[in-house]
Design an enzyme around this catalytic site. Structure first.
Site: not given
Length: 752
Positions: A409, A444-445, A536
């Protein structure tokens, strides 16, 4: 990765003129570490003006007189945006384009040439053809050639407005080419009438008296109707009106008057002269904005004014590249001193030329002068052709390497970059759907979407490396490719998650790339009625992108690939060949026309085709992508007692495919796809067919393949063509499978 350096500065070149072509070659041979180059050009091939008269006369092919900008940009590791610049935002250092988001720059260079000055004459834009931009002129010129070739017995009249060197050379080369066509057809030369209109008393303004007199004699000897002291006041279809009521009938009118500048540089606030040309210092920098350069016809050299001539654009290429490099590296710039006189070799159309050199009393045409000109022009073009064929042999020094990058990450793109990019994206592409409960607008996630009662959600995912060095166009292609899976099932797109790998770079370069990428994808998604709701990002060695798309559909309305039935036709909506074309492009064995055609196909949505298929009761559908036509067709047949009779000659192919196959060039996935050949009952008979490899070619953003009842076939095909699928075709039909052995069941495809 050891020989790479993160992008720190943005060098943008507007226009693919002679100076920029030479500069790109220079950058390819000696790269600029840490600099990303972006070329914005209206076309992927740029003409060499010195050879265009010879091309019009039929002495050179299109390829011989055009520089391949796409290959040149690739060699220079530059991005190529095939688009038109329409303005500058000098406060933000951005180029505004007609079809792309604004392009940010640290250093900018402009080499967009000039266009004929068009007076305020009624009908001039509707019924005449300016000689520049060249691509529009060449398109119209080809139509004239086609007309004379197809109907040589019909009289035709051509008019050229402008008696300068360009107009005189054009009228002579046009006459030569068309007379050659008439002679070959056994038709009288009198079927062709040529007119030259000039408001001056003598042609060839700017040249000495002997040159002017000799060209005037040649025009008269060639039977060209010379209309001197005639100012064109109006142009109508098939007719030119001059002052004093003088009228001439002309089927086609070409306009070749003195050079003028587009209006957008002046409107942008950069310093220009009274005619709109960008004023530059001896370093080729703008007198008002030193981080902006200009070269070629668009540049007005304040200290040493020169006429608009291609020779200066050619001579400026090397010093322009050097000064761009010096400014980027913080070094002192060089002074460019143009020559006071320049040699002109002017074609008379018939493989002869006249030499003009200042006031020297030259003026006789000769074949050896044309051969000299031909040698000079071919030498200029050979520097690009031979360079691109060999490929640049460069390697960046180790000290320019990228510092160690984290994995996991830790390789993600930073939060500030994402926030700025998504804020800009949200502003430029505001949300459209009400059923996106949580999307890009929040932090938000995960995204939250609503599924209406009675409907189900369809999921699909695609991700691949970039096949073109334009992130905005690549984003569009990737979105079309991903959405096609939804369209193949008859679903309505709802939302998408993006996955992006961005080349290492500074925060600004990452933000610029990410915005263009997401803007391209969002544009396509919103056109399809969907929203980008998250995703992402990560950094890597090269650009890659993909989308996870969701769609909605009624539970009973799912269009499966397994619904194939007997007595149906198979309709393919797009031509095949993207895998072959881009495989050839990687080997530098393709033409820009082929790539442009492939891009046009990949940028076409399959959404309208789905609606058409549903209207005509299609029972099965799939999109043709990575596994090729046979691979995806075999998936449709796996559980169906159906035989397919495939007409190989009806399968549409993209331009250039046959030539690429003949060179034994294939996609890297082709050998795997070829294993599906066992589904073809008579493969032994067709394995030597020239188009056999096309059946296994992987497609990016390919078309849909659907089965439609035979009674609806003609109407369905007609409607597909109406909504833009002009190469859609019935490529086969289905028949019930006859009782056979179990082994033969594995070969349900028969090719005719």
């Amino acid at each position: 990765m050891e020989n790479q350096r993160p992008i720190e500065k943005e060098l943008v070149l507007i226009g693919g003129g002679h100076s920029h072509a030479i500069a790109l070659r220079n950058f390819a041979m000696n790269p600029l570490p840490g600099v990303r180059i972006t070329l914005i050009s209206e076309q992927s091939n740029t003409p060499y003006s010195g050879m265009l008269p010879g091309h019009v006369a039929g002495h050179y092919t299109y390829e011989e007189c055009h520089i391949d900008l796409r290959r040149l940009a690739t060699a220079a590791q530059a991005q190529l945006y095939v688009d038109r610049a329409i303005g500058l935002d000098l406060d933000r250092n951005q180029v505004n384009c007609a079809g792309h988001p604004p392009v940010r720059f640290d250093i900018l260079s402009i080499d967009i040439g000039s266009t004929p000055e068009l007076p305020d004459v009624p009908g001039i834009l509707d019924y005449s053809v300016p000689v520049k931009p060249w691509r529009f002129f060449l398109h119209q010129w080809q139509q004239v050639i086609d007309r004379v070739s197809q109907h040589p017995n019909q009289p035709i009249s051509i008019g050229v407005v402008g008696g300068g060197a360009g107009g005189v050379e054009l009228v002579l080369t046009i006459q030569h080419q068309l007379q050659q066509i008439l002679q070959a057809a056994g038709q009288p030369l009198a079927n062709l009438t040529m007119h030259l209109f000039h408001r001056g008393a003598r042609v060839m303004t700017g040249h000495n008296a002997r040159i002017r007199n000799r060209f005037q004699q040649i025009l008269i000897q060639q039977g060209i109707h010379l209309h001197l002291k005639k100012t064109v006041l109006q142009v109508q279809k098939g007719k030119v009106f001059c002052e004093s009521g003088f009228q001439v009938e002309c089927d086609t009118i070409f306009w070749v008057t003195r050079a003028s500048a587009p209006i957008w540089p002046q409107q942008s606030g950069i310093a220009t002269d009274e005619r709109g040309f960008i004023q530059v210092q001896p370093t080729l920098q703008s007198v008002s904005h030193p981080h902006i350069f200009a070269a070629g016809d668009i540049a007005a050299m304040v200290a040493s004014p020169r006429p608009k001539a291609g020779v200066f654009a050619v001579r400026q290429g090397k010093p322009l590249a050097e000064n761009l490099r010096r400014l980027l590296q913080g070094n002192k710039l060089q002074i460019y001193k143009p020559q006071s006189k320049f040699l002109s070799l002017i074609s008379t159309g018939d493989r002869k030329a006249i030499m003009s050199w200042g006031a020297l009393p030259l003026g006789n045409e000769s074949a050896w002068l044309w051969r000299w000109k031909d040698a000079i022009d071919r030498k200029f073009m050979d520097q690009f052709r031979e360079f691109l064929e060999m490929g640049p042999d460069v390697e960046l020094p180790a000290e320019n390497s990228i510092p160690m990058q984290c994995t996991g990450c830790g390789s993600k793109v930073g939060s500030p970059i994402l926030e700025k990019t998504l804020s800009r994206l949200h502003q430029d592409y505001p949300p459209l759907r009400q059923d996106i409960l949580v999307g890009l607008g929040g932090a938000d996630d995960a995204a939250v979407v609503e599924v209406p009662p009675g409907q189900v959600m369809v999921h699909t995912l695609d991700y691949f490396r970039s096949l073109i060095n334009d992130p905005f166009i690549f984003g569009q292609i990737a979105a079309h490719h991903s959405l096609s899976d939804l369209f193949a099932m008859g679903a309505e797109p709802q939302s998408a998650l993006a996955m992006a790998t961005l080349p290492y770079g500074s925060d600004q370069s990452l933000q610029e790339t990410l915005y263009h990428l997401l803007a391209g994808a969002t544009k396509v998604l919103q056109q399809a009625g969907a929203e980008l709701v998250g995703g992402h990002t990560t950094e890597g060695a090269e650009l890659a992108f993909g989308l996870a798309c969701n769609g909605l559909i009624d539970r009973k309305g799912i269009l499966s690939k397994h619904g194939i039935q007997p007595e149906q036709v198979l309709i393919l909506t797009k031509p095949l060949g993207t895998g072959l074309i881009f495989a050839a492009a990687m080997r530098q064995q393709t033409r820009n026309l082929w790539i442009d055609s492939a891009l046009q196909s990949m940028l076409q949505s399959n959404q309208a085709a789905t609606q058409c298929f549903l209207e005509y009761q299609a029972t099965a559908c799939t999109d043709i992508t990575g596994f090729g036509l046979i691979g995806h067709l075999s998936e449709m047949l796996r559980s169906s007692p159906i035989h397919v009779q495939l007409n190989l000659n009806s399968i549409p192919a993209m331009p250039g495919v046959a030539e690429i196959i003949s060179q034994n060039i294939h996609s890297s996935l082709y050998p795997q796809n070829l294993k599906a050949g066992h589904w073809v009952a008579n493969q032994d008979q067709f394995q030597t067919h020239p188009l056999w490899p096309l059946l296994f070619d992987p497609q990016t953003s390919g078309g849909l393949l659907a089965t439609v009842p035979m009674e609806h076939a003609s109407e369905c095909l007609e409607d597909l063509e109406k909504v833009g699928y002009r190469q859609s075709s019935i490529i086969g039909k289905t028949v019930p499978m006859q009782p056979q052995t179990s082994s033969s069941r594995q070969q349900p495809i028969i090719i005719h």
